[in-house]
Design an enzyme around this catalytic site. Structure first.
Site, short mmCIF file in Angstrom:
data_model
loop_
_atom_site.label_atom_id
_atom_site.label_comp_id
_atom_site.label_asym_id
_atom_site.label_seq_id
_atom_site.Cartn_x
_atom_site.Cartn_y
_atom_site.Cartn_z
N CYS A 8 -32.13 53.36 -9.52
CA CYS A 8 -32.61 52.12 -10.13
C CYS A 8 -31.92 50.95 -9.41
O CYS A 8 -31.47 51.12 -8.27
CB CYS A 8 -32.37 52.10 -11.63
N ASN A 11 -27.72 51.03 -11.26
CA ASN A 11 -27.11 52.34 -11.53
C ASN A 11 -26.18 52.29 -12.74
O ASN A 11 -25.14 52.95 -12.76
CB ASN A 11 -26.38 52.90 -10.30
N CYS A 13 -28.04 51.54 -16.10
CA CYS A 13 -28.93 51.74 -17.26
C CYS A 13 -29.89 52.92 -17.07
O CYS A 13 -29.71 53.98 -17.67
CB CYS A 13 -29.75 50.48 -17.55
N ARG A 14 -30.92 52.73 -16.24
CA ARG A 14 -31.99 53.74 -16.14
C ARG A 14 -31.61 54.99 -15.36
O ARG A 14 -31.84 56.11 -15.83
CB ARG A 14 -33.24 53.11 -15.51
N SER A 15 -31.07 54.82 -14.15
CA SER A 15 -30.83 56.02 -13.34
C SER A 15 -29.71 56.91 -13.89
O SER A 15 -29.85 58.15 -13.83
CB SER A 15 -30.63 55.70 -11.85
N ASP A 121 -37.07 47.84 -16.48
CA ASP A 121 -35.67 47.43 -16.51
C ASP A 121 -35.30 46.99 -17.93
O ASP A 121 -35.86 46.02 -18.45
CB ASP A 121 -35.50 46.27 -15.53
P1 4NP Z 1 -30.55 49.37 -14.11
O1 4NP Z 1 -30.47 48.02 -14.97
O2 4NP Z 1 -31.15 48.98 -12.76
O3 4NP Z 1 -31.45 50.23 -14.90
O4 4NP Z 1 -29.13 49.89 -13.99
C1 4NP Z 1 -29.89 46.84 -14.50
C2 4NP Z 1 -28.52 46.71 -14.52
C3 4NP Z 1 -27.94 45.53 -14.09
C4 4NP Z 1 -28.74 44.48 -13.68
C5 4NP Z 1 -30.12 44.63 -13.66
C6 4NP Z 1 -30.69 45.81 -14.08
N1 4NP Z 1 -28.15 43.27 -13.28
O5 4NP Z 1 -28.89 42.32 -12.96
O6 4NP Z 1 -26.91 43.17 -13.24
#
Ligand code: 4NP
Length: 149
Positions: A8, A11, A13-15, A121
């Protein structure tokens, strides 16, 4: 051995959620020794951090544990992993921009075996986004495991 990397943006939340779910589903089937799983982000904003507490809470609610420190995707990941599963189109585009041409087939969308689309996201949204991610990632993990075994 099939090596799968969940990818993602951050790294956190989703992945990592996909990583925990996939490892859990594989272990439940007694297939733990046939897969190696990891997760990474296209960005390095959160490198070294634990997964987001909201992802951990959803995993815990479903009896799934995970230990992971966020890391960015490296050039070596494209040779090492048989599949690099992107959560959204932006992740896919970023991976393909870095992927050596002969290995491009390894970059795929996480939701491909369940009709396609994106795992949204959840970072700036509420807990419902994380619950939705969990349902999508569980369904897709089961479909990938079926395809790969
Ligand atoms: P992820 O979510 O890609 O699923 O881990 C996010 C985590 C952090 C951010 C964006 C999405 N950020 O902008 O910091």
């Amino acid at each position: 051995m099939t090596r799968v990397l969940f990818v993602c943006l951050g790294n956190i939340c989703r992945s990592p959620m996909a990583h925990g779910i996939f490892a859990h589903e594989v272990a439940q089937r007694g297939l733990g020794d046939r897969f190696e799983v990891d997760s990474a982000g296209t960005a390095a904003y959160h490198a070294g951090e634990d997964p987001d507490p909201r992802s951990m809470a959803v995993l815990r609610k479903h009896g799934i544990g995970l230990r992971h420190a966020s890391r960015q995707v490296t050039d070596a990941d494209f040779a090492r992993f048989d599949l690099l599963l992107a959560m959204d189109r932006s992740n896919e585009k970023n991976l393909l921009a870095r992927c050596p041409a002969p290995l491009r087939d390894r970059v795929r969308m996480m939701l491909e075996p369940v009709g396609g689309g994106e795992v949204g996201d959840p970072y700036y949204g509420g807990a419902d986004g994380f619950d939705r991610n969990f349902r999508e990632l569980t369904e897709a993990s089961r479909a990938w495991i079926e395809r790969l075994t």
